[in-house]
Motif scaffolding. Structure first.
Motif, PDB file in Angstrom:
ATOM      1  N   LEU A  75      -5.391   3.841  -1.230  1.00  0.00           N
ATOM      2  CA  LEU A  75      -5.159   3.044  -0.025  1.00  0.00           C
ATOM      3  C   LEU A  75      -4.384   1.780  -0.363  1.00  0.00           C
ATOM      4  O   LEU A  75      -3.432   1.422   0.341  1.00  0.00           O
ATOM      5  N   GLN A  76      -4.755   1.117  -1.428  1.00  0.00           N
ATOM      6  CA  GLN A  76      -4.078  -0.114  -1.821  1.00  0.00           C
ATOM      7  C   GLN A  76      -2.586   0.130  -2.064  1.00  0.00           C
ATOM      8  O   GLN A  76      -1.739  -0.650  -1.665  1.00  0.00           O
ATOM      9  N   ASN A  77      -2.255   1.240  -2.712  1.00  0.00           N
ATOM     10  CA  ASN A  77      -0.844   1.571  -2.962  1.00  0.00           C
ATOM     11  C   ASN A  77      -0.100   1.857  -1.663  1.00  0.00           C
ATOM     12  O   ASN A  77       1.062   1.479  -1.514  1.00  0.00           O
ATOM     13  N   LEU A  78      -0.766   2.525  -0.721  1.00  0.00           N
ATOM     14  CA  LEU A  78      -0.136   2.797   0.569  1.00  0.00           C
ATOM     15  C   LEU A  78       0.151   1.488   1.309  1.00  0.00           C
ATOM     16  O   LEU A  78       1.210   1.332   1.912  1.00  0.00           O
ATOM     17  N   LYS A  79      -0.797   0.557   1.245  1.00  0.00           N
ATOM     18  CA  LYS A  79      -0.607  -0.737   1.911  1.00  0.00           C
ATOM     19  C   LYS A  79       0.525  -1.533   1.275  1.00  0.00           C
ATOM     20  O   LYS A  79       1.260  -2.234   1.957  1.00  0.00           O
ATOM     21  N   GLU A  80       0.657  -1.425  -0.026  1.00  0.00           N
ATOM     22  CA  GLU A  80       1.662  -2.211  -0.748  1.00  0.00           C
ATOM     23  C   GLU A  80       3.062  -1.600  -0.740  1.00  0.00           C
ATOM     24  O   GLU A  80       4.035  -2.314  -0.946  1.00  0.00           O
ATOM     25  N   CYS A  81       3.174  -0.309  -0.501  1.00  0.00           N
ATOM     26  CA  CYS A  81       4.475   0.349  -0.659  1.00  0.00           C
ATOM     27  C   CYS A  81       5.488  -0.034   0.410  1.00  0.00           C
ATOM     28  O   CYS A  81       6.680   0.036   0.177  1.00  0.00           O
ATOM     29  N   GLN A  82       5.041  -0.425   1.584  1.00  0.00           N
ATOM     30  CA  GLN A  82       5.909  -0.868   2.670  1.00  0.00           C
ATOM     31  C   GLN A  82       6.996   0.144   3.023  1.00  0.00           C
ATOM     32  O   GLN A  82       8.103  -0.212   3.397  1.00  0.00           O
ATOM     33  N   ALA A  83       6.682   1.411   2.907  1.00  0.00           N
ATOM     34  CA  ALA A  83       7.635   2.466   3.260  1.00  0.00           C
ATOM     35  C   ALA A  83       7.820   2.519   4.765  1.00  0.00           C
ATOM     36  O   ALA A  83       6.845   2.425   5.524  1.00  0.00           O
ATOM     37  N   LEU A  92      -3.216   2.008   8.084  1.00  0.00           N
ATOM     38  CA  LEU A  92      -2.725   0.831   7.372  1.00  0.00           C
ATOM     39  C   LEU A  92      -2.655  -0.421   8.240  1.00  0.00           C
ATOM     40  O   LEU A  92      -2.283  -1.489   7.764  1.00  0.00           O
ATOM     41  N   LYS A  93      -3.028  -0.303   9.497  1.00  0.00           N
ATOM     42  CA  LYS A  93      -3.012  -1.456  10.398  1.00  0.00           C
ATOM     43  C   LYS A  93      -4.186  -2.384  10.092  1.00  0.00           C
ATOM     44  O   LYS A  93      -5.296  -1.927   9.805  1.00  0.00           O
ATOM     45  N   LYS A  94      -3.939  -3.673  10.168  1.00  0.00           N
ATOM     46  CA  LYS A  94      -4.996  -4.653   9.926  1.00  0.00           C
ATOM     47  C   LYS A  94      -6.135  -4.451  10.928  1.00  0.00           C
ATOM     48  O   LYS A  94      -5.914  -4.278  12.117  1.00  0.00           O
ATOM     49  N   GLY A  95      -7.363  -4.452  10.404  1.00  0.00           N
ATOM     50  CA  GLY A  95      -8.529  -4.295  11.252  1.00  0.00           C
ATOM     51  C   GLY A  95      -8.865  -2.854  11.595  1.00  0.00           C
ATOM     52  O   GLY A  95      -9.848  -2.594  12.266  1.00  0.00           O
ATOM     53  N   SER A  96      -8.061  -1.920  11.140  1.00  0.00           N
ATOM     54  CA  SER A  96      -8.317  -0.515  11.434  1.00  0.00           C
ATOM     55  C   SER A  96      -9.545  -0.032  10.671  1.00  0.00           C
ATOM     56  O   SER A  96      -9.712  -0.321   9.496  1.00  0.00           O
TER      57      SER A  96
END
Length: 116
Positions: A75-83, A92-96
């Motif tokens: 999950l952390q990598n998905l959040k950081e990748c900004q694809a 990946l939405k905040k608060g999801s």
């Protein structure tokens, strides 16, 4: 879940994992939504008094494992990748909060590519 059909695919996600929170593989729906029997079990830890046989509140589907990823897509990598392909992904939405969430074909394809 109630919209899921036999043959639909989904990601198998490890949440609250001690080591790796993320996507560990894929599953396929083999039985469409039906009332969750654990919600009506008065002695069980998932009992919900609002859930009745006539008006079920909680539902489940049966799935079978489809594909096991060699490595968890973190999950952390998905959040950081900004694809761009993941820019609208609900997970990946905040608060999801993770539950059952739709995944677009673009998101599905991109994550499966990461897992290869």
């Amino acid at each position: 879940m109630q919209k899921m059909k036999v043959g639909d695919k989904g990601f198998f996600y490890h949440s609250n994992a001690k080591k790796a929170t993320g996507i560990a593989g894929t599953v396929e729906v083999v039985r469409e939504a039906y009332p969750d029997t654990s919600a009506g079990d008065t002695s069980g830890k998932y009992f919900d008094p609002k859930h009745t046989a006539d008006k079920p509140v909680w539902f489940m589907v049966d799935v079978k494992g489809d594909k096991h990823f060699e490595s968890v897509v973190l999950l952390q990598n998905l959040k950081e990748c900004q694809a761009e392909e993941l820019s609208e992904m609900m997970l990946l939405k905040k608060g999801s909060r993770l539950s059952v969430q739709p995944v677009s074909k673009i998101e599905w394809d991109y994550i499966n590519t990461l897992a290869e």
